[in-house]
Write an enzyme that holds these catalytic residues in place. Structure first.
Site, PDB file in Angstrom:
ATOM      1  N   GLY A 163      46.475  45.123  39.018  1.00  0.00           N
ATOM      2  CA  GLY A 163      45.249  45.217  39.780  1.00  0.00           C
ATOM      3  C   GLY A 163      44.272  44.093  39.574  1.00  0.00           C
ATOM      4  CG  ASP A 197      50.606  44.672  27.594  1.00  0.00           C
ATOM      5  OD1 ASP A 197      51.178  43.735  27.001  1.00  0.00           O
ATOM      6  OD2 ASP A 197      50.156  44.582  28.739  1.00  0.00           O
ATOM      7  CE  LYS A 243      44.341  47.856  35.722  1.00  0.00           C
ATOM      8  NZ  LYS A 243      44.994  48.215  34.468  1.00  0.00           N
ATOM      9  CB  VAL A 291      38.850  43.644  36.743  1.00  0.00           C
ATOM     10  CG1 VAL A 291      37.647  44.319  36.095  1.00  0.00           C
ATOM     11  CG2 VAL A 291      40.135  44.200  36.154  1.00  0.00           C
ATOM     12  N   GLY A 310      38.390  39.238  37.219  1.00  0.00           N
ATOM     13  CA  GLY A 310      39.704  38.684  36.915  1.00  0.00           C
ATOM     14  C   GLY A 310      40.790  39.629  37.377  1.00  0.00           C
TER      15      GLY A 310
END
Length: 947
Positions: free
Chosen positions: A646, A770, A663, A648, A641
Site C-alpha cells: 500500500g 518483517d 495506509k 501511506v 511513502g
C-alpha cells in the site's frame, strides 16, 4: 550584547527572515544554510554595514536580491546557491570590491552578466550555473585575474568565448556545460590555463580539433567535451596528463573510421588515475587490441559504443577488475564474449548489442552478481540462456532480442521478485510456455516475447505482474482463451497478442484498462461480440483483423451485427417440450441458486469480518469520504511513502487530536487483502508503547465504486529508522535529524521491548516476520514504534513461548537481507526468526549499511563485515555520523573523533552493541541470543554511556 556571528545551518527551522535582522548592526557573518527558509531576503539586510559573510544557500528563498544590500560594502562572501531567487543579477555587485566569493548558482536569474563585475579584482570564485541567463559572455570577466573557480553551466549563453577570457591564468575549475556557445574553444585553452584541473565544456556547439598542446595541462584531472562538434584524431598527447581521472569526449565527430583511430589508447596507459573513459558516439575505427587491459586498474567507466570499432573483444578486458560499466554497443565487434569477463565482479552495466558477436552467452556471466543492465541484442548468439543468470539477483533490465537463442525460458531464472523491470527476448527461437515464475516479478514493466515459438496458454501467475505497461506476445503459437485477468493489470498501455491461436471471446474486463492505448488482437480465432467503450471505441488504437467470427462493436469497425435469438411464441410450443424445458431449467436454477447462495454467504462473511474489525476492537468507524477529505483527496502533497501492499498518506481527522497516517491498500497487489486482514488481526491484539497502534480501519468503496481498504495509525513525525540511517526523506519530516549513539541504543531498546511483548506478553505469541528499519517508525520524541504487521503470524498453544513454538509457512516471509536462513530452506516461522532480523537491524544501525549494500558479495555480508575490524578497529566500520557527541552533556566536545582520541568507554560500548547484533543473527536458531538477554545487555550499554 553585540552579536557578530549568526550560525544556524543544517536544521529544520523554516519560517522567514524577519526585518528585525537589520537591527543586529554588528553582524559580520550570517550562515543560515539549509534551514528551510521561505519568503524573500528582507531589504533590512542592507543595514548590516559590517557584514562580511552572507550564506543563505539551500533554502526556499524567492524574489529579487534587495537593492539596499549595496550598502553592505564590506561583503567578502555572498552565497545564495540552491534557492528560487529571480530577477537580474544586480549590476551594483560590481561596487563590492572586497568580494572574493560570489555563488549565485541554481536559482532563476535572468538577463545577462553585468559588465560591472569586471571590477571585482579580488574575486576568486564565481558561480552562475543552473539559471536562465542569456546573451554573450561579457569580456569584462577577463579582468578577474585572481579567479580560480568559474561556473556558467546550464544557462542560455551564446556566441563565442571572448578573447579576454584567456587572461584568467589562475583558473582551476571551469565549467560552461550546456549552453549555446560556439567557436574553437580548445585551441587556446592548453596554453592559457596551465593551472586548470577541471574543464567541462560539453553540450555546446564548439568545433575544431583536440590540439597536442593539451599536454600542457599538467594539472588536469577532469576533461568533459561531450556533445559538441569536435573532429579529427584524439591526440596521443593526453597520455601526458598523469593526473587525469576522467576523459569524456562522447557524441562528437572524432575519428575517421581508419585503423589508427584507437592509437591514443596506448598512451592512456600512463594515466594511472584514470576512472572514466568515454569515447562513444564518434567515428572511431580500428581494431580493439589486448592493450586495453593495460589501462588503469582504477577504471570504473568505459564506453566506446556506436563507433566503427572491429575485431574481437580482447581477453585483456578481464584485467579491469573495478569496471562498473562497459559500453561497446553499435560497433562491428565479432567473435565470442571472452570468459575473462567473469572477473569483472563489480560490473553493473554491460551493453554489447548491435554487433556481430556469436556463440553462447558464457556461463561466467553468472559471476557478475552486481549486474543491473544487460544488452546483448541484435547479435548472433545461440544456445540457451545460461542458468547461472539466476545468480544476478540485482538485474533490472535484460535485453537479448534479435539473436538465435533457443530452448525453453527456464523457471526461476528471472524470478527475483524485487528486481526485474524490463525483459526483452523477442525475435529468437525460444520454445515452450511462458515460465510461471515471471508472475513473481511485481515490478516488471515491459515484457517483450514476440517473434518466438512459444506455446501454451498465458499463465494465470502473470496476474502478479501488476506493474506491466507493455505485454507483447505476437507471432508465437499461444492458444486458449485470452485470460480475463489481463483486465486487472491496470498499468497496461500496450497489449499485442496478434498472430497466435487464441480462441473464444474478447474478455469484457479489458474495458478496465484505462491507460491502454494500443491493442492488437488480429489474426487469431476469436469470436463473439466486440466490447464497446474505452479503447474499443478508438479504431486507430485497436486491430482485430483476421478474426472472421467477431461481431458487433462500434460501427467504424465494419463488423457484422451479432445474432439475436428470435422470440418464441409460447402458444406454439408443445406440452412435451414445455415439460422437458421446465424440468431442465428447474434443475439448473436450483443448482445455480444453491451456488450463488453459498458464494454470497462466503462473500458476506468475508466483508463482515473486515467491516466488523473496527467494532470488534472498539475503534471509531470512518468512511472513505472522511479519509478522502482528511488527505485532500489523497493528494501527492500528503504522500508519506509506500509500504508493503500500500501507500501511506498523512492527514487529519476530527476524531483524533494529532495527525494520522493512513495506509491505503493496493488491492491489485497479490496478497494485499490477506496482509490487511493479518495486520488488523495482529494489531487488534496489541497495545504497547513501542508498537504502532492502530486507530481504526476502513473497508468501503471509493467514489468510482471500487473496493477500498485502509488502516489508520498514529502519525510518526520523525519517519522511519531507514530514512534517517540512509539519508532519505521519503517518509520523514525531520530529514536533518542525525541519530547519535545514545539515541540508537534507545531505539534498539524500544524495538527489543516491542519484540519481547510480541513473543512473551501478548497472550498468544506473535511472530512479526518483517523486522527491518523501514518498519521502525519514530515519534516526535524519537521513541521507536514497530509497525507493518502484514506478514505477522500467531503461534498458538503453551509451547509458543519456547524455541519450539512455530507457525507453518508455505512461502518465505520477510525482506531480502533480513530473512533468517532457515526460512529460505523451507523452515517454519518462529520467534527466533524475528531475532535474526533484529540482529541484522542492529548491525545496520551501527554501520549505516544495508544487508543488500553493493559492497557485500564474494562471501562478505553485514555479519562478517564486523569481523574485518576487531575491537581496536571498530571506528573503521561504524557510521561516520556516530562521530559526534553522545548526549546533551557532551555538547561542545567530540566524544569520538579518531581512534587515538576515542574514549575507551565509547569504544567498548560500540563493540558490545555489535556483538549483540552478531549473537542475535547466528545461523542456527538455537544459538541466537534471547530477547530478555538483549534487553539486559542494551541496558548495561546505556548505563555506561550515561555514567
Amino acid at each position: 550584547m553585540r552579536v557578530s556571528t549568526l550560525k544556524l545551518q543544517d536544521q529544520y527551522w523554516g519560517g522567514t527572515l524577519a526585518p528585525f535582522l537589520g537591527n543586529l548592526t554588528f553582524l559580520k557573518e550570517i550562515n543560515l544554510t539549509n534551514i528551510n527558509l521561505q519568503g524573500e531576503i528582507p531589504r533590512e539586510v542592507g543595514h548590516l554595514k559590517r557584514l562580511q559573510i552572507l550564506d543563505l544557500s539551500q533554502n526556499n528563498l524567492h524574489g529579487q536580491i534587495p537593492t539596499k544590500m549595496m550598502n553592505c560594502s564590506r561583503l567578502k562572501v555572498i552565497i545564495l546557491l540552491y534557492n528560487n531567487l529571480t530577477g537580474r543579477v544586480p549590476s551594483w555587485f560590481g561596487s563590492m570590491i572586497q568580494l572574493t566569493d560570489m555563488l549565485l548558482g541554481v536559482n532563476h536569474f535572468v538577463g545577462s552578466i553585468p559588465a560591472s563585475l569586471g571590477n571585482l579584482s579580488s574575486l576568486e570564485e564565481l558561480s552562475f550555473g543552473y539559471n536562465h541567463l542569456e546573451g554573450s559572455v561579457t569580456p569584462a570577466l577577463g579582468r578577474l585575474s585572481n579567479l580560480i573557480f568559474l561556473s556558467l553551466a546550464v544557462n542560455y549563453f551564446s556566441g563565442n568565448i571572448p578573447p579576454s577570457f584567456y587572461n584568467l591564468s589562475n583558473i582551476q575549475f571551469l565549467t560552461i556545460t550546456e549552453n549555446q556557445l560556439e567557436g574553437t574553444l580548445l585551441t587556446n585553452i592548453p596554453i592559457a590555463f596551465r593551472n586548470l584541473q577541471i574543464l567541462e565544456c560539453g553540450l555546446n556547439r564548439f568545433t575544431g580539433t583536440l590540439p597536442s598542446s593539451i599536454s600542457n595541462l599538467s594539472e588536469l584531472q577532469e576533461f568533459d567535451a561531450t556533445g559538441n562538434g569536435f573532429h579529427g584524431p584524439i591526440s596521443p598527447a593526453i597520455g601526458s596528463l598523469h593526473k587525469l581521472q576522467s576523459f569524456n569526449v562522447a557524441h562528437n565527430r572524432f575519428g575517421s573510421g581508419k585503423t589508427d583511430d584507437l592509437d591514443f589508447l596506448s598512451s592512456l596507459q600512463n594515466c594511472t588515475q584514470l576512472q572514466i573513459l568515454g569515447i562513444d558516439n564518434n567515428y572511431l575505427g580500428g581494431v580493439l587490441t589486448d592493450l586495453i587491459g593495460n589501462l588503469s586498474n582504477n577504471l570504473v567507466w568505459l564506453t566506446m559504443g556506436n563507433n566503427q570499432i572491429s575485431g574481437r573483444i580482447p581477453d585483456g578486458i578481464g584485467k579491469l577488475i573495478n569496471l562498473t560499466a562497459i559500453g561497446m554497443e553499435g560497433n562491428s565487434l565479432e567473435g565470442t564474449i571472452p570468459y575473462s569477463i567473469g572477473k569483472l565482479k563489480n560490473l553493473v552495466s554491460l551493453t554489447m548489442g548491435a554487433n556481430k558477436l556469436f556463440g553462447n552467452i558464457p556461463l561466467v556471466i553468472g559471476n557478475l552478481t552486481m549486474l543491473s543492465f544487460v544488452d546483448l541484442g541484435s547479435n548472433k548468439f545461440e544456445g540457451f540462456i545460461p542458468f547461472t543468470l539466476g545468480n544476478c539477483t540485482k538485474m533490472e533490465r535484460f535485453y537479448a532480442p534479435g539473436n538465435n537463442l533457443s530452448g525453453d525460458i527456464p523457471n526461476q531464472l528471472f524470478g527475483y521478485p524485487q528486481g526485474l523491470i524490463e525483459l526483452s527476448l523477442y525475435s529468437n527461437s525460444f520454445t515452450g510456455p511462458i515460465p510461471f515464475d515471471l508472475g513473481k516479478l511485481n515490478h516488471l514493466s515491459i515484457l517483450h516475447l514476440q517473434d518466438n515459438k512459444l506455446i501454451g496458454e498465458i499463465p494465470m501467475e502473470l496476474s502478479g505482474c501488476s506493474a506491466l505497461t507493455e505485454l507483447k506476445l505476437e507471432r508465437n503459437w499461444f492458444h486458449g482463451s485470452i485470460p480475463s485477468f489481463l483486465g486487472s493489470l491496470l498499468s497496461l498501455e500496450i497489449l499485442d497478442l496478434s498472430n497466435n491461436n487464441f480462441s473464444s471471446t474478447i474478455p469484457h474486463k479489458l474495458l478496465n484498462l484505462t491507460l491502454l492505448n494500443t491493442l492488437n488482437l488480429s489474426f487469431n480465432h476469436l469470436s463473439g461480440e466486440v466490447p464497446v467503450g474505452r479503447i474499443f471505441n478508438n479504431v486507430t488504437a485497436i486491430s482485430l483483423t483476421g478474426n472472421i467470427n467477431l461481431c458487433g462493436g462500434i460501427p467504424q469497425l465494419n463488423l457484422p451485427p451479432c445474432p439475436t435469438l428470435p422470440l418464441q411464441k409460447k402458444h406454439k410450443r408443445s406440452i412435451k417440450k414445455r415439460v422437458i424445458i421446465s424440468i431442465a431449467f428447474g434443475g439448473v436454477l436450483i443448482t445455480f441458486v444453491t451456488f450463488i447462495s453459498i458464494y454470497l454467504l462466503k462473500k458476506k462473511a468475508k466483508k463482515l469480518s473486515i467491516k466488523s474489525l473496527a467494532l470488534q476492537y472498539g475503534y471509531v468507524k470512518v468512511s472513505y469520504g472522511e479519509l478522502h477529505h482528511a488527505t485532500n483527496g489523497f493528494s501527492s502533497s500528503n504522500l508519506v511513502g509506500t509500504r508493503n501492499f500500500g501507500t501511506v498518506y498523512k492527514g487529519t481527522l476530527v476524531h483524533f487530536e494529532r495527525p494520522i497516517a493512513i495506509k491505503v491498500l493496493n488491492l491489485q497487489t497479490h496478497g494485499a487483502l490477506k496482509g490487511f486482514l493479518a495486520e488488523c488481526k495482529a494489531l487488534g491484539k496489541i497495545k504497547h508503547r513501542n508498537h504502532l497502534n492502530i486507530l481504526t480501519c476502513c473497508s468501503s468503496v471509493d467514489y468510482k465504486g471500487k473496493d477500498f481498504k485502509a488502516i489508520v495509525f498514529e502519525f510518526m513525525p520523525n519517519g522511519s529508522l531507514e530514512s534517517l540511517l540512509h539519508n532519505t526523506i521519503e517518509d520523514s519530516e525531520s530529514a536533518n535529524l542525525s541519530l547519535n549513539f545514545v539515541q540508537r541504543v534507545n531505539i534498539a531498546l524500544d524495538v527489543a521491548f516491542a519484540l519481547d511483548y510480541l513473543h512473551n506478553d501478548s497472550g498468544e505469541a506473535i511472530v512479526h516476520c518483517d523486522v527491518k528499519p523501514s518498519n521502525v517508525l519514530l515519534d516526535d520524541e524519537v521513541v521507536a514504534h514497530l509497525g507493518d504487521f502484514g506478514l505477522a503470524r500467531l503461534i498458538h498453544g503453551a509451547a509458543s513461548r519456547s524455541s519450539s513454538g512455530q507457525a507453518s509457512s508455505s512461502t518465505i516471509k520477510g525482506t531480502i537481507g533480513y530473512i533468517p536462513p532457515e526460512y529460505g530452506g523451507g523452515g517454519s516461522v518462529s520467534t527466533e526468526g524475528d531475532m535474526y532480523s533484529y540482529g541484522i537491524l542492529l548491525l545496520e544501525m551501527l554501520t549505516a549499511k544495508k544487508p543488500t549494500d553493493s559492497i557485500f558479495g564474494e562471501g562478505l555480508n553485514l555479519r562478517n563485515f564486523y569481523n574485518i575490524a576487531k575491537a581496536e578497529g571498530i571506528i573503521e566500520i561504524v557510521d561516520s555520523r556516530l562521530l559526534i557527541p553522545t548526549d546533551e552533556r557532551d555538547q561542545g566536545r567530540r566524544v569520538i573523533t579518531r581512534l587515538q582520541n576515542m574514549e575507551d568507554i565509547v569504544r567498548e560500548c560500540l563493540v558490545s552493541f555489535a556483538r549483540i547484533g552478531i549473537a542475535c543473527s547466528e545461523e542456527s536458531p538455537s544459538q541466537r541470543m534471547g530477547i530478555k538477554n538483549v534487553i539486559m545487555e542494551l541496558h548495561a550499554i546505556k548505563q555506561k554511556l550515561l555514567s
